[in-house]
Design an enzyme around this catalytic site. Sequence first.
Site, PDB file in Angstrom:
ATOM      1  N   HIS A   1      37.302 -42.818  70.185  1.00  0.00           N
ATOM      2  CA  HIS A   1      36.592 -42.025  71.200  1.00  0.00           C
ATOM      3  C   HIS A   1      35.174 -42.566  71.414  1.00  0.00           C
ATOM      4  O   HIS A   1      34.744 -42.792  72.545  1.00  0.00           O
ATOM      5  CB  HIS A   1      36.531 -40.556  70.772  1.00  0.00           C
ATOM      6  CG  HIS A   1      35.690 -39.699  71.665  1.00  0.00           C
ATOM      7  ND1 HIS A   1      36.023 -39.436  72.976  1.00  0.00           N
ATOM      8  CD2 HIS A   1      34.492 -39.077  71.446  1.00  0.00           C
ATOM      9  CE1 HIS A   1      35.079 -38.661  73.521  1.00  0.00           C
ATOM     10  NE2 HIS A   1      34.143 -38.438  72.619  1.00  0.00           N
TER      11      HIS A   1
ATOM     12  N   ARG B   1      27.786 -47.474  78.419  1.00  0.00           N
ATOM     13  CA  ARG B   1      26.732 -48.401  78.019  1.00  0.00           C
ATOM     14  C   ARG B   1      27.187 -49.843  78.146  1.00  0.00           C
ATOM     15  O   ARG B   1      27.107 -50.426  79.214  1.00  0.00           O
ATOM     16  CB  ARG B   1      26.239 -48.075  76.606  1.00  0.00           C
ATOM     17  CG  ARG B   1      25.343 -46.835  76.546  1.00  0.00           C
ATOM     18  CD  ARG B   1      24.706 -46.659  75.169  1.00  0.00           C
ATOM     19  NE  ARG B   1      25.699 -46.801  74.101  1.00  0.00           N
ATOM     20  CZ  ARG B   1      26.407 -45.777  73.616  1.00  0.00           C
ATOM     21  NH1 ARG B   1      26.220 -44.565  74.064  1.00  0.00           N
ATOM     22  NH2 ARG B   1      27.304 -45.966  72.679  1.00  0.00           N
TER      23      ARG B   1
ATOM     24  N   GLU C   1      40.157 -31.494  69.614  1.00  0.00           N
ATOM     25  CA  GLU C   1      39.480 -31.516  68.316  1.00  0.00           C
ATOM     26  C   GLU C   1      40.182 -30.570  67.341  1.00  0.00           C
ATOM     27  O   GLU C   1      40.998 -29.737  67.741  1.00  0.00           O
ATOM     28  CB  GLU C   1      38.007 -31.060  68.456  1.00  0.00           C
ATOM     29  CG  GLU C   1      37.224 -31.862  69.481  1.00  0.00           C
ATOM     30  CD  GLU C   1      35.712 -31.681  69.384  1.00  0.00           C
ATOM     31  OE1 GLU C   1      35.218 -31.194  68.340  1.00  0.00           O
ATOM     32  OE2 GLU C   1      35.025 -32.038  70.364  1.00  0.00           O
TER      33      GLU C   1
ATOM     34  N   ASP D   1      36.896 -28.308  72.732  1.00  0.00           N
ATOM     35  CA  ASP D   1      35.464 -28.258  73.015  1.00  0.00           C
ATOM     36  C   ASP D   1      35.250 -28.590  74.500  1.00  0.00           C
ATOM     37  O   ASP D   1      34.923 -29.717  74.858  1.00  0.00           O
ATOM     38  CB  ASP D   1      34.760 -29.280  72.104  1.00  0.00           C
ATOM     39  CG  ASP D   1      33.256 -29.245  72.240  1.00  0.00           C
ATOM     40  OD1 ASP D   1      32.714 -28.176  72.563  1.00  0.00           O
ATOM     41  OD2 ASP D   1      32.622 -30.295  72.005  1.00  0.00           O
TER      42      ASP D   1
ATOM     43  N   GLN E   1      26.640 -33.049  81.626  1.00  0.00           N
ATOM     44  CA  GLN E   1      26.309 -33.787  80.400  1.00  0.00           C
ATOM     45  C   GLN E   1      25.570 -35.097  80.701  1.00  0.00           C
ATOM     46  O   GLN E   1      24.553 -35.401  80.077  1.00  0.00           O
ATOM     47  CB  GLN E   1      27.615 -34.093  79.637  1.00  0.00           C
ATOM     48  CG  GLN E   1      27.430 -34.761  78.283  1.00  0.00           C
ATOM     49  CD  GLN E   1      28.766 -34.990  77.561  1.00  0.00           C
ATOM     50  OE1 GLN E   1      29.823 -34.576  78.031  1.00  0.00           O
ATOM     51  NE2 GLN E   1      28.722 -35.637  76.419  1.00  0.00           N
TER      52      GLN E   1
ATOM     53  N   LYS F   1      28.148 -28.255  77.048  1.00  0.00           N
ATOM     54  CA  LYS F   1      29.103 -27.997  75.967  1.00  0.00           C
ATOM     55  C   LYS F   1      29.095 -26.546  75.507  1.00  0.00           C
ATOM     56  O   LYS F   1      30.041 -26.111  74.859  1.00  0.00           O
ATOM     57  CB  LYS F   1      28.734 -28.857  74.747  1.00  0.00           C
ATOM     58  CG  LYS F   1      28.717 -30.334  75.000  1.00  0.00           C
ATOM     59  CD  LYS F   1      30.074 -30.922  74.782  1.00  0.00           C
ATOM     60  CE  LYS F   1      30.005 -32.429  74.810  1.00  0.00           C
ATOM     61  NZ  LYS F   1      31.309 -33.010  74.495  1.00  0.00           N
TER      62      LYS F   1
ATOM     63  N   THR G   1      35.929 -35.236  69.489  1.00  0.00           N
ATOM     64  CA  THR G   1      37.152 -35.627  70.194  1.00  0.00           C
ATOM     65  C   THR G   1      37.957 -36.628  69.371  1.00  0.00           C
ATOM     66  O   THR G   1      37.407 -37.621  68.900  1.00  0.00           O
ATOM     67  CB  THR G   1      36.785 -36.277  71.542  1.00  0.00           C
ATOM     68  OG1 THR G   1      35.920 -35.387  72.229  1.00  0.00           O
ATOM     69  CG2 THR G   1      38.019 -36.542  72.374  1.00  0.00           C
TER      70      THR G   1
HETATM   71 MN    MN Z   1      33.081 -32.202  71.147  1.00  0.00          MN
END
Ligand code: MN
Length: 425
Positions: free
Chosen positions: A141, A150, A209, A241, A248, A261, A357
Site C-alpha cells: 500500500h 511522489r 484494514e 477506514d 486528503q 479520515k 490499508t
Molecule cells: Mn487508514
Amino acid sequence: MITVNDPSLKSWIDVQPNCDFPIQNLPFGIFKTQSSSPRVGIAIGDQVLDLAILNKLGFMDKLKIDNSIFTNQYLNDFIALGKSTTSSVRELISHLLNENTPDLRDNKEARAKVFQSISNVQMQLPVRVGDYTDFYSSIDHATNVGTMFRDPSNALLPNWKHLPVGYHGRASSIVISGTDIHRPKGQTKPNEHEPPVFGPCRLLDFELETAFIIGKETKLGESIGTAAAQEHIFGMVLFNDWSARDIQTWEYIPLGPFLSKNFASTVSPWVVTMDALEPFRVAGYKQDPKVLPYLEYSGDKNIDIHLDVFIQPEKGEENLVSHSNYKFMYWTMEQQLAHHTINGCNVNIGDMMASGTISGPTPDSYGSMLEISWRGTKPVKLVDGTERKFINDNDTVLVRGYCQKDGVRIGFGEAKGKIIPAIEY
Ligand code: MN
C-alpha cells in the site's frame, strides 16, 4: 496449543461448514434485542449465547464473575478482568457447547433463555473506544501510494522501513457495522492553479484494514516490549477506514490526515480473541534493513487472515473488488504497540489500533479504490454494467475476513457501511 482451539472439537449447536463461528472461535460482542438491554454475547453457528443470562442461571458460577460485567453496553469491563479470566470464560463456554457436555444441551428450559438467533439481535459497538490510532504498515500500500503521488523510484519515504508510521485518529466517529455514512463535505483543490472549492467529497474511498483492541493498560511513562505485547492485545475486528481522497490531498500537508479520515470508520461487531487466532500465525515479513533493538521480535507474529471487500450498488448484487490478506503486513501488531509506547505514551483498555490499508502485491489484492482504480485511471466494471473509480452514493461496502486451516474456519463476520448523500450545508 490452546486446548479449545482443537480442530476436532464439535458442538451440539449446528454449525454450517462456511460459518464464521464454530466452537473453535467463540468471539465476544455486545448485542441487544427488542426486549433486552445491551449485554455480552458469544457467537456460535447462527446463534448468540447471552452470557448475562447464562451467568445468572448459574452455568458460570465457578468463575465468580459479577453479572454487571455481562449486563454491560461495552466489553471494556469484561476485558479488564484480564486474559487469564477472559480465556477461562472462553474455555468454559467451549466445554458447555461441546457435543459431549449434557448440562445445557439437555436443559431445554435454559436453552430457550440463553440463545437468540443471530438474525434477531442488534449488534452494538463492542468497546468504548478511548483512543484510536491508525498505522500505515502495508508495504505494498505504501509503495503504491508513494508511486502515485511522489516518485516511483523513491516510493517509500526514508523512515518507512525503520518505524511503523502512524497517526492519531478520532474515536468519536468509529461506528458499528450497518451504520449509514453521510458523504463528507469539505475543501478540495481540483485545479492546481485555482483556489480551493467547497462541496461534497467526490473521491470517497474505503480502506481495507483490521484493528486490534487493547486488553491491558499501561501507565504514563511505561513502554511495552514486543515480547510482552501479546498480553496487551485482547482481540481483533475488521475495520473500514473511510477516506475522502480529494480532501486528503489538499489538507494533509504538513501534519497528515485530518477531516479526510475522521468522519467515519466502520468496525465489525465480533471481537475475535488472539487465543482463537493463535493457530493461524505465520512468519512475519522479512525486514531489511534490520530494525532497532526495541522493534526486534521472535516467533511467528504475522497472521494468515483472508480479507475480502465487496461493493454492492443499491438493489444490485455484491461485487468482489479486493481479495487481500493480513499476512502481507510489513510491521506486526507487536512492533506497532512497542513503537507506539516507546516514548511513554500510555494505552487504555478498549483503545483501537488499526493496521493501515492492507494491500497485497497484485492489483486484485489492493485494499483501496485509490489503488484498485489507480487514481481513477482504471475504472472497475461491476456486474450491473456500471463502473466505479471511487464509491457512489447508495453504494454499500462490505469487508469480510476469515482464517481457515485443518477444516476450521475462524471468521470475523463483516464490517458493512452504506454511503448516503451528504447533508446539505
Ligand atoms: Mn487508514
